[in-house]
Write a protein that holds these residues in place. Structure first.
Motif, short mmCIF file in Angstrom:
data_model
loop_
_atom_site.label_atom_id
_atom_site.label_comp_id
_atom_site.label_asym_id
_atom_site.label_seq_id
_atom_site.Cartn_x
_atom_site.Cartn_y
_atom_site.Cartn_z
N CYS A 1 -8.23 4.22 -0.35
CA CYS A 1 -7.06 3.50 -0.97
C CYS A 1 -6.59 2.17 -0.43
O CYS A 1 -6.44 1.20 -0.87
N TRP A 2 -6.49 2.20 1.10
CA TRP A 2 -6.16 1.09 1.87
C TRP A 2 -6.93 -0.07 1.61
O TRP A 2 -6.73 -1.20 1.52
N VAL A 3 -8.32 0.13 1.79
CA VAL A 3 -9.50 -0.90 1.59
C VAL A 3 -9.22 -1.34 0.13
O VAL A 3 -9.51 -2.54 0.03
N VAL A 4 -9.14 -0.51 -0.85
CA VAL A 4 -9.28 -1.11 -2.10
C VAL A 4 -8.11 -2.18 -2.32
O VAL A 4 -8.13 -3.14 -2.96
N PHE A 5 -6.76 -1.43 -1.99
CA PHE A 5 -5.70 -2.45 -2.29
C PHE A 5 -5.65 -3.57 -1.49
O PHE A 5 -5.12 -4.57 -2.01
N TRP A 6 -6.04 -3.39 -0.19
CA TRP A 6 -6.28 -4.78 0.53
C TRP A 6 -7.21 -5.69 -0.12
O TRP A 6 -7.23 -7.16 -0.24
N ARG A 7 -8.43 -5.52 -0.42
CA ARG A 7 -9.37 -6.16 -1.20
C ARG A 7 -8.79 -6.69 -2.60
O ARG A 7 -9.12 -7.86 -2.86
N LEU A 8 -8.01 -5.85 -3.06
CA LEU A 8 -7.57 -6.36 -4.58
C LEU A 8 -6.60 -7.41 -4.20
O LEU A 8 -6.50 -8.42 -5.07
#
Length: 180
Positions: free
Chosen positions: A37-44
């Protein structure tokens, strides 16, 4: 005998629920989901350039060439999507824009522009001969015309329209003249 099997199964299940293996896997799954989740939101955030925005300038009343320079300075593009005819605007001026002025947008986005037509709208003159002066003036005003003057000629019926003129020409029903 079946009673004992049920107790053994419950005991096995209870031991499994107390085991470190189960709780280690549950903890690992929670950590993995949190990291994903953290990686997805950071990349988003990086992909959508969250927080970076440009204010859309007011382009109304400008010509497309002027607006193009202003939009280029703001790192914005444009696309002409339509033309309309507005009598009190000059031909080629920008009549509308989407998104409206003051809106925040991302860099390199397109502003959609509606331009005022360079040609005047042509309006068809209806059959007005034989109608009363008052009705004809009302009809012409509804169509967007300005009645400059009324010329009276002797005739057996008072205030009946004998002809409609534009300049020195008599207009027949169905004739097209510029708006206004």
């Amino acid at each position: 005998m079946s009673h004992i099997l049920c107790l053994i199964d419950m005991k096995t299940i209870w031991n499994f629920l107390k085991s470190r293996f189960l709780w280690f896997n549950i903890l690992a799954a929670i950590i993995l989901v949190a990291v994903i989740c953290w990686v997805v939101f950071w990349r988003l955030d990086v992909y959508t350039r969250h927080g970076e925005a440009v204010e859309v300038p007011d382009l109304s009343g400008m010509y497309v060439e002027e607006a193009e320079l202003i939009l280029k300075d703001c790192n914005l593009g444009y696309e002409i999507i339509d033309s309309v005819y507005i009598r009190n605007m000059k031909g080629g001026e920008i009549a509308e824009q989407t998104p409206i002025a003051g809106t925040k947008v991302k860099k390199n986005r397109k502003i959609y522009i509606t331009v005022n037509s360079k040609q005047r709208k042509m309006v068809m003159v209806p059959n007005l001969v034989g109608e009363s002066r008052r009705k004809v003036q009302s009809n012409l005003k509804t169509l967007g015309f300005d009645v400059d003057s009324v010329r009276y000629e002797p005739y057996e019926f008072n205030d009946e329209v004998l002809s409609v003129m534009w300049g020195d020409s008599v207009l027949a029903a169905g004739a097209r003249v510029p708006d206004g």
